[in-house]
Design a protein around this motif. Sequence first.
Motif, PDB file in Angstrom:
ATOM      1  N   GLY A   1      -4.443   6.107  -6.783  1.00 39.95           N
ATOM      2  CA  GLY A   1      -4.429   4.858  -6.031  1.00 39.95           C
ATOM      3  C   GLY A   1      -5.472   3.859  -6.483  1.00 39.95           C
ATOM      4  N   ILE A   2      -5.364   2.671  -5.957  1.00 34.78           N
ATOM      5  CA  ILE A   2      -6.244   1.564  -6.321  1.00 34.78           C
ATOM      6  C   ILE A   2      -7.687   1.898  -5.960  1.00 34.78           C
TER       7      ILE A   2
ATOM      8  N   VAL B   1       2.353  -6.233  -6.441  1.00 37.46           N
ATOM      9  CA  VAL B   1       1.392  -5.180  -6.771  1.00 37.46           C
ATOM     10  C   VAL B   1       1.590  -4.039  -5.773  1.00 37.46           C
ATOM     11  N   GLY B   2       1.520  -2.798  -6.257  1.00 38.07           N
ATOM     12  CA  GLY B   2       1.666  -1.687  -5.331  1.00 38.07           C
ATOM     13  C   GLY B   2       1.005  -0.435  -5.838  1.00 38.07           C
ATOM     14  N   GLY B   3       0.517   0.372  -4.901  1.00 37.78           N
ATOM     15  CA  GLY B   3      -0.102   1.641  -5.230  1.00 37.78           C
ATOM     16  C   GLY B   3       0.715   2.795  -4.700  1.00 37.78           C
ATOM     17  N   SER B   4       0.912   3.834  -5.510  1.00 31.65           N
ATOM     18  CA  SER B   4       1.625   5.037  -5.101  1.00 31.65           C
ATOM     19  C   SER B   4       3.030   4.680  -4.612  1.00 31.65           C
ATOM     20  N   ASN B   5       3.411   5.080  -3.386  1.00 32.28           N
ATOM     21  CA  ASN B   5       4.730   4.705  -2.876  1.00 32.28           C
ATOM     22  C   ASN B   5       4.918   3.192  -2.844  1.00 32.28           C
ATOM     23  N   GLY B   6       3.846   2.473  -2.539  1.00 27.90           N
ATOM     24  CA  GLY B   6       3.931   1.016  -2.507  1.00 27.90           C
ATOM     25  C   GLY B   6       4.279   0.427  -3.861  1.00 27.90           C
ATOM     26  N   GLY B   7       3.863   1.103  -4.931  1.00 28.13           N
ATOM     27  CA  GLY B   7       4.214   0.646  -6.268  1.00 28.13           C
ATOM     28  C   GLY B   7       5.699   0.731  -6.528  1.00 28.13           C
ATOM     29  N   ARG B   8       6.372   1.647  -5.853  1.00 25.47           N
ATOM     30  CA  ARG B   8       7.818   1.779  -5.993  1.00 25.47           C
ATOM     31  C   ARG B   8       8.535   0.596  -5.345  1.00 25.47           C
ATOM     32  N   TYR B   9       8.142   0.261  -4.131  1.00 21.62           N
ATOM     33  CA  TYR B   9       8.725  -0.906  -3.471  1.00 21.62           C
ATOM     34  C   TYR B   9       8.443  -2.181  -4.258  1.00 21.62           C
TER      35      TYR B   9
ATOM     36  N   PRO C   1       0.816  -1.233   0.000  1.00 27.94           N
ATOM     37  CA  PRO C   1       0.000   0.000   0.000  1.00 27.94           C
ATOM     38  C   PRO C   1       0.835   1.261   0.000  1.00 27.94           C
ATOM     39  N   GLY C   2       0.189   2.347  -0.397  1.00 26.20           N
ATOM     40  CA  GLY C   2       0.808   3.659  -0.330  1.00 26.20           C
ATOM     41  C   GLY C   2       0.628   4.272   1.042  1.00 26.20           C
ATOM     42  N   ALA C   3       1.148   5.483   1.209  1.00 27.88           N
ATOM     43  CA  ALA C   3       1.055   6.173   2.491  1.00 27.88           C
ATOM     44  C   ALA C   3      -0.404   6.409   2.858  1.00 27.88           C
ATOM     45  N   GLY C   4      -0.731   6.145   4.106  1.00 34.65           N
ATOM     46  CA  GLY C   4      -2.073   6.428   4.603  1.00 34.65           C
ATOM     47  C   GLY C   4      -3.104   5.353   4.348  1.00 34.65           C
ATOM     48  N   GLU C   5      -2.787   4.346   3.550  1.00 29.44           N
ATOM     49  CA  GLU C   5      -3.762   3.278   3.289  1.00 29.44           C
ATOM     50  C   GLU C   5      -3.885   2.371   4.512  1.00 29.44           C
ATOM     51  N   LYS C   6      -5.126   2.041   4.873  1.00 32.17           N
ATOM     52  CA  LYS C   6      -5.395   1.155   5.995  1.00 32.17           C
ATOM     53  C   LYS C   6      -6.081  -0.112   5.498  1.00 32.17           C
ATOM     54  N   ILE C   7      -5.895  -1.183   6.214  1.00 31.04           N
ATOM     55  CA  ILE C   7      -6.527  -2.438   5.829  1.00 31.04           C
ATOM     56  C   ILE C   7      -8.045  -2.296   5.807  1.00 31.04           C
ATOM     57  N   SER C   8      -8.604  -1.443   6.655  1.00 28.60           N
ATOM     58  CA  SER C   8     -10.060  -1.267   6.697  1.00 28.60           C
ATOM     59  C   SER C   8     -10.609  -0.772   5.367  1.00 28.60           C
TER      60      SER C   8
END
Length: 293
Positions: A274-275, A171-179, A89-96
């Motif tokens: 984001g997703i 799979v990643g969104g935003s910053n998570g897409g970079r990792y 996930p990207g910054a601020g994304e929560k599992i909820s």
Amino acid sequence: MRTAFILAVFLIAAAVIAGCTSAPAKPSYSVDNNGVLSVTCAPVTTNETVLFANGTYTESRVVMHTQTGDVVTYLSYPERPKAVLEYIPGAGEKISGHAERMVTYAAAGYAFMFVEIRGRGGETAGYPFDPRTDYSRFESGDWPEYYQTICDISSLRAVLASRFGVPVYAVGGSNGGRYAAVAAGVDPEFAGYVGISTADWGLRDAVLAQGGTGDILKFATSLEPGTYLPGISPRPVWMYHNATDPFIPFTSGKALFATADEPKTFTEFNGDHGINPDVDRRLIAQLAQIYGT
């Protein structure tokens, strides 16, 4: 009807080692002269607590135990998934915010894992992305947290592949897409890469603009997704971006996409950053071309 929470806890052990040896390889990393990272990750174990199950799918909380701390994840899966999406996930994304999404992918026949990577401020300890601190660690020969996170993502891939026996996508969104891009490039066992609303960090260009050379340039290059996208081929690269993205410009996403070799697709989606359900529908349709409906 939903059943009561199932209080079942079990251990899944997964050794992540290089080659067929009698003992686990010592954890190590290296960065070559082109700024390409290689890692040998320490063995890990996992604990899984099932949170919900019915005849269609199961949801659980999976904690991966590493030598440098625990990594918390959430997993949803049907009885026999066709593939696994390991989502960073990207910054601020929560599992909820992904509860409905996890059901959607399971219903379509895919397992979906939400990974609380280090330093996001969630359940996994660590500090927020900090290239200065990580470069100090790099200079001293210690593990930068960024590299530890790449090992975490790769180790989880090995755990998921061993458990389900199916392909695993980074799979990643935003910053998570970079990792996720770096992990897919570093670990050739990922089936492919999916990047959503993402682009390079711009660190390498910043170092070059300041006349940086040597180790600092090599380190900055090692963090950039664009360093690794060419090496993902012949595995697929699928990227999604909105033309009016308010955080990561559409042109930056296209620039990252241009570094990838075929097979690759770039899709403009409806939304902002984001997703979202439109990305989910499009991604499931792409997966269906490989695995069927």
